[in-house]
Write an enzyme that holds these catalytic residues in place. Structure first.
Site, mmCIF file in Angstrom:
data_model
loop_
_atom_site.group_PDB
_atom_site.id
_atom_site.type_symbol
_atom_site.label_atom_id
_atom_site.label_comp_id
_atom_site.label_asym_id
_atom_site.label_seq_id
_atom_site.Cartn_x
_atom_site.Cartn_y
_atom_site.Cartn_z
ATOM 1 N N GLU A 81 0.919 -1.171 0.035
ATOM 2 C CA GLU A 81 -0.065 -0.046 -0.139
ATOM 3 C C GLU A 81 0.889 1.221 -0.017
ATOM 4 O O GLU A 81 1.882 1.279 0.551
ATOM 5 C CB GLU A 81 -0.821 -0.041 1.430
ATOM 6 N N CYS A 127 3.523 8.642 0.763
ATOM 7 C CA CYS A 127 4.277 7.624 1.863
ATOM 8 C C CYS A 127 4.317 6.259 1.146
ATOM 9 O O CYS A 127 3.170 5.650 0.754
ATOM 10 C CB CYS A 127 3.173 7.858 3.056
ATOM 11 N N CYS A 174 6.470 -6.616 7.672
ATOM 12 C CA CYS A 174 7.443 -6.330 8.586
ATOM 13 C C CYS A 174 7.854 -7.231 9.372
ATOM 14 O O CYS A 174 6.916 -7.971 9.849
ATOM 15 C CB CYS A 174 7.342 -5.030 9.079
ATOM 16 N N CYS A 179 5.931 -4.660 15.912
ATOM 17 C CA CYS A 179 5.610 -3.615 16.946
ATOM 18 C C CYS A 179 3.908 -4.085 17.267
ATOM 19 O O CYS A 179 3.397 -4.181 15.943
ATOM 20 C CB CYS A 179 5.843 -2.295 16.484
ATOM 21 N N CYS A 199 0.989 -2.031 15.415
ATOM 22 C CA CYS A 199 1.191 -1.624 14.026
ATOM 23 C C CYS A 199 0.543 -2.755 13.067
ATOM 24 O O CYS A 199 0.908 -3.761 13.313
ATOM 25 C CB CYS A 199 2.836 -1.525 13.822
ATOM 26 N N CYS A 234 -0.663 6.291 9.752
ATOM 27 C CA CYS A 234 0.497 5.698 10.108
ATOM 28 C C CYS A 234 0.145 4.345 10.805
ATOM 29 O O CYS A 234 -0.539 4.152 11.489
ATOM 30 C CB CYS A 234 1.322 6.499 11.146
HETATM 31 N N1 SAH Z 1 9.252 1.027 10.363
HETATM 32 C C1 SAH Z 1 9.342 2.355 10.374
HETATM 33 C C2 SAH Z 1 8.490 3.027 9.404
HETATM 34 C C3 SAH Z 1 7.164 2.447 9.252
HETATM 35 S S1 SAH Z 1 5.980 2.947 10.343
HETATM 36 C C4 SAH Z 1 9.246 2.599 11.754
HETATM 37 O O1 SAH Z 1 8.685 1.940 12.558
HETATM 38 O O2 SAH Z 1 9.465 3.916 11.881
HETATM 39 C C5 SAH Z 1 5.773 4.584 10.363
HETATM 40 C C6 SAH Z 1 5.489 5.365 11.498
HETATM 41 O O3 SAH Z 1 4.159 4.825 11.850
HETATM 42 C C7 SAH Z 1 6.188 4.741 12.770
HETATM 43 O O4 SAH Z 1 6.652 5.857 13.698
HETATM 44 C C8 SAH Z 1 5.299 3.827 13.433
HETATM 45 O O5 SAH Z 1 5.644 3.570 14.833
HETATM 46 C C9 SAH Z 1 4.035 4.472 13.365
HETATM 47 N N2 SAH Z 1 3.055 3.579 13.781
HETATM 48 C C10 SAH Z 1 2.825 2.347 13.711
HETATM 49 N N3 SAH Z 1 1.579 1.721 13.799
HETATM 50 C C11 SAH Z 1 0.992 2.910 14.377
HETATM 51 C C12 SAH Z 1 -0.412 3.182 14.734
HETATM 52 N N4 SAH Z 1 -1.015 2.015 14.895
HETATM 53 N N5 SAH Z 1 -0.825 4.377 14.916
HETATM 54 C C13 SAH Z 1 -0.004 5.393 14.667
HETATM 55 N N6 SAH Z 1 1.293 5.442 14.361
HETATM 56 C C14 SAH Z 1 1.878 4.186 14.026
HETATM 57 FE FE1 SF4 Z 2 7.869 -2.628 11.459
HETATM 58 FE FE2 SF4 Z 2 5.599 -1.256 11.901
HETATM 59 FE FE3 SF4 Z 2 7.408 -1.503 13.712
HETATM 60 FE FE4 SF4 Z 2 7.601 -0.083 11.700
HETATM 61 S S1 SF4 Z 2 6.040 -0.053 13.321
HETATM 62 S S2 SF4 Z 2 8.976 -1.313 12.599
HETATM 63 S S3 SF4 Z 2 6.575 -1.217 10.076
HETATM 64 S S4 SF4 Z 2 6.111 -3.112 12.869
#
Ligand code: SAH
Ligand code: SF4
Length: 362
Positions: free
Chosen positions: A91, A110, A117, A121, A124, A353
């Site tokens: 996406e 974006c 991934c 986290c 996410c 995000c």
């Molecule tokens: N992997 C990288 C980039 C992709 S995620 C990273 O983790 O930084 C981009 C941003 O979205 C990151 O700061 C991540 O922590 C944030 N993010 C992930 N899940 C989210 C959510 N459910 N709500 C808001 N931000 C989120």
């Molecule tokens: Fe991976 Fe999502 Fe964590 Fe970024 S926030 S490192 S995309 S699992």
């Protein structure tokens, strides 16, 4: 057959050279690819039939097929589901910001760096889907070209609210889609070099932001690249206990090491770091967390983006309350750590995000 978008300019030049074609042809081909955005080799009018045959036998032009799209209710955000040549999907999101008091209108895209991934986290959606594979540098570039082509055809003028017709083009690129860009280091850097090159797409490095969950060796490596991009680091907590609960990679690269690498990055590049902090109700949003974050970042060349968490299918997290976020922000202020609350776009269509995942359209 390989995707021609994977080649660097010098690789293309060498290839032509070795096969008896004049090297100035590389400039022409490059322009067709990165300025005219041709879809097939036959559109390269000035190029001899012989060279077109040579290219078509070796390469394809990696166009991504838009298999689905969705537009937010306020018509500010457009999300594409794009199919890669092996059938996997990613996406990518375009956000339209009309002009406001301080800034000119702009479009930001974006993009994704991986299918899924591996870092898991807990808040996410991409992490919840697991890891499939890295994107090639060509596939990273193709996402951008997909949106540039649509923009060039004035497609967004009729689809988005407040399109500013006086400003055409896409201004900013953020690596904040699916995946961890620094876990796909080479392809990410190669795609940035191509984006940045004035022979091609010509995006200013300062208009490109890479977001990382905090891979320490790669942050140190990036510091040596001598490119003026913006680095965003997803910190999300000021202490190891809290951070490890939501960001598993913290066990490998704990906060002290992460901050050390960020200081080193700032020392070498003289660039400000953006720290991202997802606000999770009752998890990382108390005044104690704010105080500890303030202490941790005090005196650093940085800016904190506070992001109220966006909902995902498999997580129970709620956004912190408005007053909690305000109090958190003013506590950071006491330590002279500047911060902004990031108001996200496209949440109800899962384009915010952390909401990107292959399953969102179905
Ligand atoms: N992997 C990288 C980039 C992709 S995620 C990273 O983790 O930084 C981009 C941003 O979205 C990151 O700061 C991540 O922590 C944030 N993010 C992930 N899940 C989210 C959510 N459910 N709500 C808001 N931000 C989120
Ligand atoms: Fe991976 Fe999502 Fe964590 Fe970024 S926030 S490192 S995309 S699992």
């Amino acid at each position: 057959m390989d995707d021609i978008y994977n080649l660097s300019k010098s690789e293309l030049t060498n290839l032509l050279d070795h096969n008896g074609f004049p090297s100035y042809r590389a400039d022409q081909i490059w322009r067709y690819l990165y300025k005219n955005y041709v879809i097939n080799f036959e559109e390269m009018n000035n190029i001899s039939k012989e060279l077109i045959n040579f290219l078509s036998e070796k390469f394809y032009i990696g166009n991504l097929e838009e298999v689905n799209k969705i537009i937010s209710k306020d018509k500010s955000t457009y999300k594409s589901l794009l199919r890669l040549s092996d059938g996997n999907v990613v996406e990518s999101v375009l956000m339209n910001y009309p002009s406001d008091d301080h800034r000119r209108p702009r479009k930001t895209i974006c993009i994704s760096s991986q299918v899924g991934c591996a870092l898991g986290c807990t808040f996410c959606a991409t992490g919840q889907q697991g890891f499939t594979r890295n994107l090639s540098s060509g596939e990273i570039i193709s996402q951008i070209i997909h949106f540039i082509r649509l923009e060039k055809d004035n497609y967004f003028d009729s689809i988005l609210e407040n399109p500013d017709k006086s400003y055409k083009g896409i201004k900013n690129i953020v690596f904040m889609g699916m995946g961890e860009p620094l876990a796909n280091y080479e392809n990410t850097i190669n795609s940035i070099k191509k984006l940045n090159s004035n022979l091609g797409l010509n995006f200013g490095a300062r208009n490109i932001t890479v977001s990382t969950v905090g891979l320490v060796p790669q942050i140190l490596k990036l510091a040596q690249e001598n490119i003026q991009i913006n680095l965003a680091v997803s910190i999300h907590a000021p202490d190891n206990k809290t951070r490890s609960e939501t960001v598993p990679i913290n066990k490998r690269y704990p906060i002290e090491e992460l901050i050390k690498s960020c200081n080193e990055y700032i020392r070498i590049t003289n660039r400000k770091i953006f720290f991202e902090y997802v606000m999770l109700d009752g998890q990382n949003d108390t005044l104690d967390h704010a105080k500890n974050l303030g202490k941790l970042l005090s005196g650093m060349l940085c800016h904190v983006n506070l992001i109220p968490v966006n909902p995902t299918n498999d997580s129970e997290y709620q956004r912190s309350r408005r007053e909690t976020i305000k109090a958190f922000q003013s506590k950071l202020g006491e330590y002279n750590v500047p911060s902004t609350v990031r108001m996200e776009k496209g949440i109800e269509v899962s384009a915010g995000c952390g909401q990107l995942a292959k399953s969102n359209f179905y």
